[in-house]
Design an enzyme around this catalytic site. Structure first.
Site, short mmCIF file in Angstrom:
data_model
loop_
_atom_site.label_atom_id
_atom_site.label_comp_id
_atom_site.label_asym_id
_atom_site.label_seq_id
_atom_site.Cartn_x
_atom_site.Cartn_y
_atom_site.Cartn_z
N ARG A 253 44.46 38.91 32.31
CA ARG A 253 44.80 39.79 31.19
C ARG A 253 45.69 40.91 31.71
O ARG A 253 45.24 41.85 32.34
CB ARG A 253 43.52 40.36 30.57
CG ARG A 253 43.73 40.98 29.19
CD ARG A 253 42.50 41.78 28.77
NE ARG A 253 42.47 43.06 29.46
CZ ARG A 253 41.36 43.74 29.74
NH1 ARG A 253 40.18 43.24 29.43
NH2 ARG A 253 41.42 44.90 30.35
N HIS A 257 42.42 46.06 27.53
CA HIS A 257 41.65 45.29 26.57
C HIS A 257 42.23 45.42 25.16
O HIS A 257 42.36 44.44 24.43
CB HIS A 257 40.20 45.77 26.57
CG HIS A 257 39.38 45.24 25.44
ND1 HIS A 257 39.02 43.91 25.34
CD2 HIS A 257 38.86 45.86 24.34
CE1 HIS A 257 38.31 43.73 24.24
NE2 HIS A 257 38.20 44.89 23.61
N TYR A 266 39.10 50.97 35.61
CA TYR A 266 38.31 49.89 36.20
C TYR A 266 39.13 48.87 37.00
O TYR A 266 38.56 47.94 37.57
CB TYR A 266 37.48 49.16 35.13
CG TYR A 266 38.28 48.59 33.97
CD1 TYR A 266 38.88 47.35 34.04
CD2 TYR A 266 38.40 49.31 32.78
CE1 TYR A 266 39.59 46.82 32.98
CE2 TYR A 266 39.11 48.79 31.70
CZ TYR A 266 39.70 47.55 31.81
OH TYR A 266 40.41 47.04 30.75
#
Length: 340
Positions: A253, A257, A266
Protein backbone atom coordinates in the site's frame (compact mmCIF):
# COMPACT_ATOMS: atom_id res chain seq x y z
CA UNK A 1 -2.03 -26.88 -5.42
CA UNK A 2 -1.40 -26.63 -1.70
CA UNK A 3 -2.08 -23.53 0.34
CA UNK A 4 0.68 -20.97 0.28
CA UNK A 5 2.20 -22.12 -3.01
CA UNK A 6 2.80 -19.61 -5.77
CA UNK A 7 1.37 -20.28 -9.23
CA UNK A 8 1.65 -18.37 -12.46
CA UNK A 9 0.22 -21.03 -14.77
CA UNK A 10 -2.87 -20.36 -16.82
CA UNK A 11 -3.79 -23.13 -19.21
CA UNK A 12 -7.47 -22.22 -19.20
CA UNK A 13 -7.12 -18.47 -19.63
CA UNK A 14 -7.77 -16.48 -22.77
CA UNK A 15 -4.80 -16.04 -25.05
CA UNK A 16 -2.75 -13.18 -23.65
CA UNK A 17 -2.42 -11.15 -26.82
CA UNK A 18 -0.63 -7.83 -27.15
CA UNK A 19 -4.01 -6.13 -27.37
CA UNK A 20 -5.17 -7.76 -24.14
CA UNK A 21 -1.99 -6.71 -22.36
CA UNK A 22 -2.40 -3.12 -23.50
CA UNK A 23 -6.03 -3.14 -22.37
CA UNK A 24 -5.03 -4.38 -18.92
CA UNK A 25 -2.37 -1.72 -18.62
CA UNK A 26 -4.79 0.97 -19.77
CA UNK A 27 -7.23 0.17 -16.95
CA UNK A 28 -4.39 0.19 -14.42
CA UNK A 29 -3.17 3.55 -15.68
CA UNK A 30 -6.64 5.13 -15.72
CA UNK A 31 -7.27 3.95 -12.18
CA UNK A 32 -3.96 5.40 -11.01
CA UNK A 33 -4.56 8.81 -12.56
CA UNK A 34 -8.08 8.96 -11.14
CA UNK A 35 -6.81 7.94 -7.71
CA UNK A 36 -4.08 10.57 -7.80
CA UNK A 37 -6.59 13.27 -8.75
CA UNK A 38 -8.80 12.25 -5.83
CA UNK A 39 -5.95 13.08 -3.45
CA UNK A 40 -5.60 16.47 -5.11
CA UNK A 41 -9.34 17.12 -4.81
CA UNK A 42 -9.17 16.28 -1.13
CA UNK A 43 -6.28 18.65 -0.53
CA UNK A 44 -8.21 21.34 -2.39
CA UNK A 45 -11.15 20.90 -0.05
CA UNK A 46 -13.43 19.72 -2.86
CA UNK A 47 -14.12 16.29 -1.35
CA UNK A 48 -14.33 15.17 2.26
CA UNK A 49 -12.74 11.73 2.11
CA UNK A 50 -10.74 9.40 -0.11
CA UNK A 51 -9.51 5.84 0.39
CA UNK A 52 -6.91 4.78 -2.13
CA UNK A 53 -6.07 1.72 -4.19
CA UNK A 54 -2.67 2.96 -5.36
CA UNK A 55 -0.33 -0.02 -5.49
CA UNK A 56 -3.13 -2.57 -5.81
CA UNK A 57 -4.18 -2.04 -9.42
CA UNK A 58 -2.46 -5.14 -10.85
CA UNK A 59 -4.31 -7.59 -8.60
CA UNK A 60 -7.65 -5.97 -9.34
CA UNK A 61 -7.23 -5.75 -13.11
CA UNK A 62 -5.82 -9.27 -13.37
CA UNK A 63 -8.81 -10.59 -11.44
CA UNK A 64 -11.38 -8.62 -13.42
CA UNK A 65 -10.09 -9.80 -16.78
CA UNK A 66 -10.41 -13.43 -15.68
CA UNK A 67 -14.18 -13.00 -15.24
CA UNK A 68 -17.05 -12.93 -17.70
CA UNK A 69 -17.72 -9.31 -16.97
CA UNK A 70 -21.42 -8.50 -16.80
CA UNK A 71 -22.33 -12.16 -16.20
CA UNK A 72 -20.31 -13.20 -13.16
CA UNK A 73 -20.90 -11.55 -9.78
CA UNK A 74 -18.58 -9.34 -7.74
CA UNK A 75 -18.72 -8.22 -4.11
CA UNK A 76 -15.79 -5.78 -3.94
CA UNK A 77 -14.13 -3.83 -1.16
CA UNK A 78 -13.38 -0.16 -0.86
CA UNK A 79 -9.97 -0.04 -2.58
CA UNK A 80 -11.24 -1.68 -5.78
CA UNK A 81 -11.33 1.30 -8.13
CA UNK A 82 -9.33 -0.49 -10.84
CA UNK A 83 -11.54 -3.57 -10.58
CA UNK A 84 -14.68 -1.48 -10.94
CA UNK A 85 -13.32 0.42 -13.94
CA UNK A 86 -12.78 -2.93 -15.65
CA UNK A 87 -16.42 -3.81 -14.96
CA UNK A 88 -17.78 -0.68 -16.61
CA UNK A 89 -17.68 1.89 -13.83
CA UNK A 90 -16.65 5.23 -15.34
CA UNK A 91 -14.41 8.09 -14.20
CA UNK A 92 -17.52 10.27 -14.00
CA UNK A 93 -19.19 7.70 -11.76
CA UNK A 94 -16.18 7.75 -9.45
CA UNK A 95 -15.88 11.52 -9.07
CA UNK A 96 -19.66 11.86 -8.66
CA UNK A 97 -19.32 9.40 -5.78
CA UNK A 98 -16.41 11.32 -4.26
CA UNK A 99 -18.51 14.47 -4.30
CA UNK A 100 -21.72 12.81 -3.15
CA UNK A 101 -23.72 13.89 -6.18
CA UNK A 102 -27.25 12.76 -6.96
CA UNK A 103 -26.63 10.73 -10.10
CA UNK A 104 -23.72 8.63 -8.86
CA UNK A 105 -24.58 4.94 -9.36
CA UNK A 106 -23.63 3.50 -5.96
CA UNK A 107 -26.40 5.04 -3.91
CA UNK A 108 -27.55 8.31 -5.42
CA UNK A 109 -25.25 10.28 -3.14
CA UNK A 110 -26.21 8.52 0.11
CA UNK A 111 -23.27 6.16 0.50
CA UNK A 112 -19.64 6.88 1.39
CA UNK A 113 -17.26 7.07 -1.57
CA UNK A 114 -15.78 3.79 -2.80
CA UNK A 115 -18.73 1.70 -1.60
CA UNK A 116 -19.21 0.32 -5.07
CA UNK A 117 -22.43 -0.80 -6.71
CA UNK A 118 -23.07 -1.34 -10.40
CA UNK A 119 -26.16 -3.27 -11.45
CA UNK A 120 -24.98 -3.76 -15.04
CA UNK A 121 -21.86 -5.54 -13.74
CA UNK A 122 -23.55 -7.59 -11.01
CA UNK A 123 -21.42 -5.66 -8.51
CA UNK A 124 -23.05 -5.57 -5.08
CA UNK A 125 -22.51 -2.74 -2.61
CA UNK A 126 -20.94 -3.49 0.75
CA UNK A 127 -21.33 -1.97 4.19
CA UNK A 128 -18.71 0.12 5.95
CA UNK A 129 -17.79 -2.64 8.47
CA UNK A 130 -15.09 -4.72 6.79
CA UNK A 131 -15.67 -8.31 5.61
CA UNK A 132 -19.44 -7.99 5.26
CA UNK A 133 -19.17 -8.56 1.51
CA UNK A 134 -17.80 -12.09 2.01
CA UNK A 135 -21.09 -13.63 3.27
CA UNK A 136 -22.86 -11.87 0.40
CA UNK A 137 -20.54 -13.70 -2.01
CA UNK A 138 -21.17 -17.05 -0.34
CA UNK A 139 -24.92 -16.49 -0.53
CA UNK A 140 -24.76 -15.55 -4.19
CA UNK A 141 -22.57 -18.58 -4.82
CA UNK A 142 -25.14 -20.83 -3.18
CA UNK A 143 -27.89 -19.35 -5.36
CA UNK A 144 -25.78 -19.92 -8.49
CA UNK A 145 -25.26 -23.56 -7.52
CA UNK A 146 -28.93 -24.13 -6.72
CA UNK A 147 -29.97 -22.58 -10.03
CA UNK A 148 -27.24 -24.50 -11.88
CA UNK A 149 -26.01 -21.30 -13.54
CA UNK A 150 -22.71 -21.05 -15.41
CA UNK A 151 -21.40 -18.23 -13.22
CA UNK A 152 -18.88 -17.51 -10.47
CA UNK A 153 -18.53 -14.93 -7.71
CA UNK A 154 -15.43 -12.90 -6.96
CA UNK A 155 -15.13 -11.26 -3.56
CA UNK A 156 -12.15 -9.14 -2.52
CA UNK A 157 -10.83 -8.09 0.86
CA UNK A 158 -7.76 -6.72 2.60
CA UNK A 159 -5.57 -9.11 4.58
CA UNK A 160 -6.49 -7.46 7.88
CA UNK A 161 -10.13 -8.26 7.27
CA UNK A 162 -9.39 -11.99 7.09
CA UNK A 163 -9.35 -11.81 10.89
CA UNK A 164 -13.06 -11.02 10.92
CA UNK A 165 -15.64 -13.66 11.78
CA UNK A 166 -17.77 -12.87 8.74
CA UNK A 167 -14.89 -13.76 6.46
CA UNK A 168 -14.26 -17.10 8.16
CA UNK A 169 -17.94 -17.96 8.08
CA UNK A 170 -18.21 -17.16 4.39
CA UNK A 171 -15.11 -19.14 3.41
CA UNK A 172 -16.17 -22.09 5.56
CA UNK A 173 -19.67 -22.13 4.04
CA UNK A 174 -18.30 -21.92 0.51
CA UNK A 175 -15.86 -24.75 1.19
CA UNK A 176 -18.47 -27.04 2.77
CA UNK A 177 -20.89 -26.61 -0.12
CA UNK A 178 -18.28 -26.39 -2.92
CA UNK A 179 -19.60 -23.02 -4.04
CA UNK A 180 -18.25 -21.18 -7.11
CA UNK A 181 -16.64 -18.37 -5.10
CA UNK A 182 -13.14 -16.91 -5.43
CA UNK A 183 -11.89 -15.16 -2.30
CA UNK A 184 -9.21 -12.67 -3.38
CA UNK A 185 -7.13 -11.26 -0.51
CA UNK A 186 -5.32 -8.07 -1.53
CA UNK A 187 -2.47 -8.20 0.98
CA UNK A 188 -1.03 -4.68 1.00
CA UNK A 189 0.99 -5.36 4.18
CA UNK A 190 -0.97 -3.06 6.50
CA UNK A 191 -4.39 -3.19 8.15
CA UNK A 192 -4.57 0.57 8.65
CA UNK A 193 -1.40 0.83 10.80
CA UNK A 194 -0.91 -2.84 11.74
CA UNK A 195 1.69 -4.86 9.77
CA UNK A 196 0.96 -8.40 8.64
CA UNK A 197 3.02 -10.11 11.34
CA UNK A 198 0.80 -8.49 13.97
CA UNK A 199 -2.38 -9.60 12.18
CA UNK A 200 -1.90 -13.34 11.82
CA UNK A 201 0.23 -16.12 13.26
CA UNK A 202 0.58 -17.86 9.89
CA UNK A 203 2.90 -16.50 7.23
CA UNK A 204 0.18 -15.59 4.79
CA UNK A 205 -3.58 -15.36 4.37
CA UNK A 206 -3.34 -18.15 1.79
CA UNK A 207 -2.20 -20.50 4.56
CA UNK A 208 -5.59 -20.09 6.21
CA UNK A 209 -7.13 -22.11 3.38
CA UNK A 210 -5.61 -25.33 4.77
CA UNK A 211 -7.74 -25.34 7.89
CA UNK A 212 -10.90 -24.41 6.02
CA UNK A 213 -10.68 -27.07 3.32
CA UNK A 214 -10.19 -25.16 0.10
CA UNK A 215 -7.46 -24.38 -2.39
CA UNK A 216 -5.12 -21.59 -1.28
CA UNK A 217 -2.56 -19.87 -3.49
CA UNK A 218 -0.20 -16.91 -3.39
CA UNK A 219 0.66 -14.70 -6.36
CA UNK A 220 2.74 -11.60 -6.97
CA UNK A 221 0.14 -8.87 -6.72
CA UNK A 222 2.38 -6.36 -8.49
CA UNK A 223 2.35 -8.43 -11.71
CA UNK A 224 -0.98 -8.09 -13.50
CA UNK A 225 -0.25 -10.94 -15.91
CA UNK A 226 0.69 -13.35 -13.11
CA UNK A 227 -2.54 -12.50 -11.29
CA UNK A 228 -4.54 -12.99 -14.47
CA UNK A 229 -2.99 -16.42 -15.00
CA UNK A 230 -3.79 -17.67 -11.49
CA UNK A 231 -7.25 -16.14 -11.46
CA UNK A 232 -8.07 -17.71 -14.82
CA UNK A 233 -7.26 -21.12 -13.39
CA UNK A 234 -9.38 -20.80 -10.26
CA UNK A 235 -12.28 -19.18 -12.12
CA UNK A 236 -12.32 -22.10 -14.57
CA UNK A 237 -12.16 -24.51 -11.65
CA UNK A 238 -15.07 -22.84 -9.85
CA UNK A 239 -17.13 -22.65 -13.04
CA UNK A 240 -16.71 -26.38 -13.66
CA UNK A 241 -17.91 -27.32 -10.17
CA UNK A 242 -14.49 -27.59 -8.52
CA UNK A 243 -15.42 -25.34 -5.62
CA UNK A 244 -13.95 -22.18 -4.10
CA UNK A 245 -10.38 -20.92 -3.94
CA UNK A 246 -8.52 -18.44 -1.76
CA UNK A 247 -6.00 -16.32 -3.63
CA UNK A 248 -3.60 -14.02 -1.81
CA UNK A 249 -2.10 -11.32 -4.02
CA UNK A 250 0.80 -9.59 -2.30
CA UNK A 251 1.60 -5.97 -2.98
CA UNK A 252 2.33 -2.82 -0.98
CA UNK A 253 0.00 0.00 0.00
CA UNK A 254 1.93 2.99 -1.31
CA UNK A 255 -0.39 5.65 0.12
CA UNK A 256 -1.68 6.18 3.66
CA UNK A 257 -4.70 4.14 4.73
CA UNK A 258 -7.01 7.02 3.80
CA UNK A 259 -7.06 10.78 3.52
CA UNK A 260 -7.52 10.88 7.31
CA UNK A 261 -4.36 8.88 8.05
CA UNK A 262 -0.77 9.98 8.65
CA UNK A 263 1.28 6.87 7.88
CA UNK A 264 4.51 8.50 9.05
CA UNK A 265 3.53 7.46 12.57
CA UNK A 266 3.94 3.75 11.82
CA UNK A 267 6.28 3.31 8.81
CA UNK A 268 9.39 5.05 7.55
CA UNK A 269 9.72 7.00 4.31
CA UNK A 270 12.61 4.69 3.42
CA UNK A 271 10.30 1.67 3.60
CA UNK A 272 7.74 3.31 1.33
CA UNK A 273 10.34 4.43 -1.22
CA UNK A 274 11.91 0.96 -1.33
CA UNK A 275 8.53 -0.63 -2.04
CA UNK A 276 7.77 1.86 -4.80
CA UNK A 277 10.35 -0.03 -6.86
CA UNK A 278 7.67 -2.72 -7.25
CA UNK A 279 4.91 -0.27 -8.13
CA UNK A 280 2.58 -2.33 -10.37
CA UNK A 281 2.29 0.49 -12.90
CA UNK A 282 6.08 0.58 -13.20
CA UNK A 283 6.29 -3.23 -13.39
CA UNK A 284 3.70 -3.51 -16.18
CA UNK A 285 5.02 -0.51 -18.10
CA UNK A 286 8.56 -1.90 -18.04
CA UNK A 287 7.39 -5.33 -19.19
CA UNK A 288 5.36 -3.91 -22.06
CA UNK A 289 7.99 -1.43 -23.25
CA UNK A 290 10.83 -3.96 -23.12
CA UNK A 291 8.79 -6.60 -24.97
CA UNK A 292 7.71 -4.15 -27.64
CA UNK A 293 4.02 -4.58 -26.82
CA UNK A 294 3.80 -0.89 -25.96
CA UNK A 295 5.74 1.95 -27.55
CA UNK A 296 6.75 5.20 -25.92
CA UNK A 297 4.37 7.01 -28.25
CA UNK A 298 1.46 4.74 -27.31
CA UNK A 299 2.23 5.27 -23.65
CA UNK A 300 2.18 9.04 -24.14
CA UNK A 301 -1.17 8.76 -25.94
CA UNK A 302 -2.58 6.68 -23.06
CA UNK A 303 -1.43 9.29 -20.56
CA UNK A 304 -3.07 12.07 -22.56
CA UNK A 305 -6.29 10.10 -22.90
CA UNK A 306 -6.36 9.33 -19.16
CA UNK A 307 -5.79 12.98 -18.27
CA UNK A 308 -8.60 14.09 -20.57
CA UNK A 309 -11.01 11.56 -19.03
CA UNK A 310 -10.08 12.58 -15.49
CA UNK A 311 -10.44 16.28 -16.34
CA UNK A 312 -13.83 15.61 -17.90
CA UNK A 313 -15.01 13.61 -14.88
CA UNK A 314 -14.05 16.34 -12.43
CA UNK A 315 -15.63 19.10 -14.52
CA UNK A 316 -18.82 17.08 -14.93
CA UNK A 317 -19.10 16.18 -11.27
CA UNK A 318 -18.49 19.70 -10.07
CA UNK A 319 -21.50 20.91 -12.05
CA UNK A 320 -23.75 17.98 -11.15
CA UNK A 321 -26.48 18.57 -8.53
CA UNK A 322 -26.50 17.21 -5.01
CA UNK A 323 -29.47 15.05 -3.96
CA UNK A 324 -32.41 16.89 -2.44
CA UNK A 325 -32.69 16.68 1.33
CA UNK A 326 -35.98 14.79 1.16
CA UNK A 327 -34.31 12.07 -0.90
CA UNK A 328 -32.22 10.93 2.08
CA UNK A 329 -34.86 8.38 3.14
CA UNK A 330 -36.01 7.34 -0.34
CA UNK A 331 -35.73 4.72 -1.70
CA UNK A 332 -33.98 3.44 1.42
CA UNK A 333 -37.25 2.20 2.90
CA UNK A 334 -40.18 0.53 1.17
CA UNK A 335 -42.96 3.10 0.77
CA UNK A 336 -45.72 0.64 -0.09
CA UNK A 337 -46.14 -3.09 0.43
CA UNK A 338 -48.50 -4.80 -1.98
CA UNK A 339 -50.24 -7.83 -0.56
CA UNK A 340 -51.31 -10.70 -2.79
Amino acid sequence: MKAGNTSTGGAKQMEVTAELKRDMFWHMLLSRRLDERAWVLHRQGKIAFHISGIGQEAAQVGAAFALRRGEDWVTPYYRDLALMLCLGYTPRDFVLSLMGKREEPNSGGRQMPSHWSLRSANAVSHSAPVATQAPHAAGIGLAIKMRKEDKVVLTTIGEGSTSQGEWYEAVNWAAIHALPVIFLVENNQYAISVPTDKQMAVKSAADKACGLGLDGRMVDGTDVFAVYAVMSEVVAKARSGGGPSLIEARMYRITPHSSDDDDRSYRTREEVEENKKRDPILVARTQLLESGVLSARELEEMESRAKAMVDDAVAYAEKAPYPAVEEAAYPVYVEEVRRA
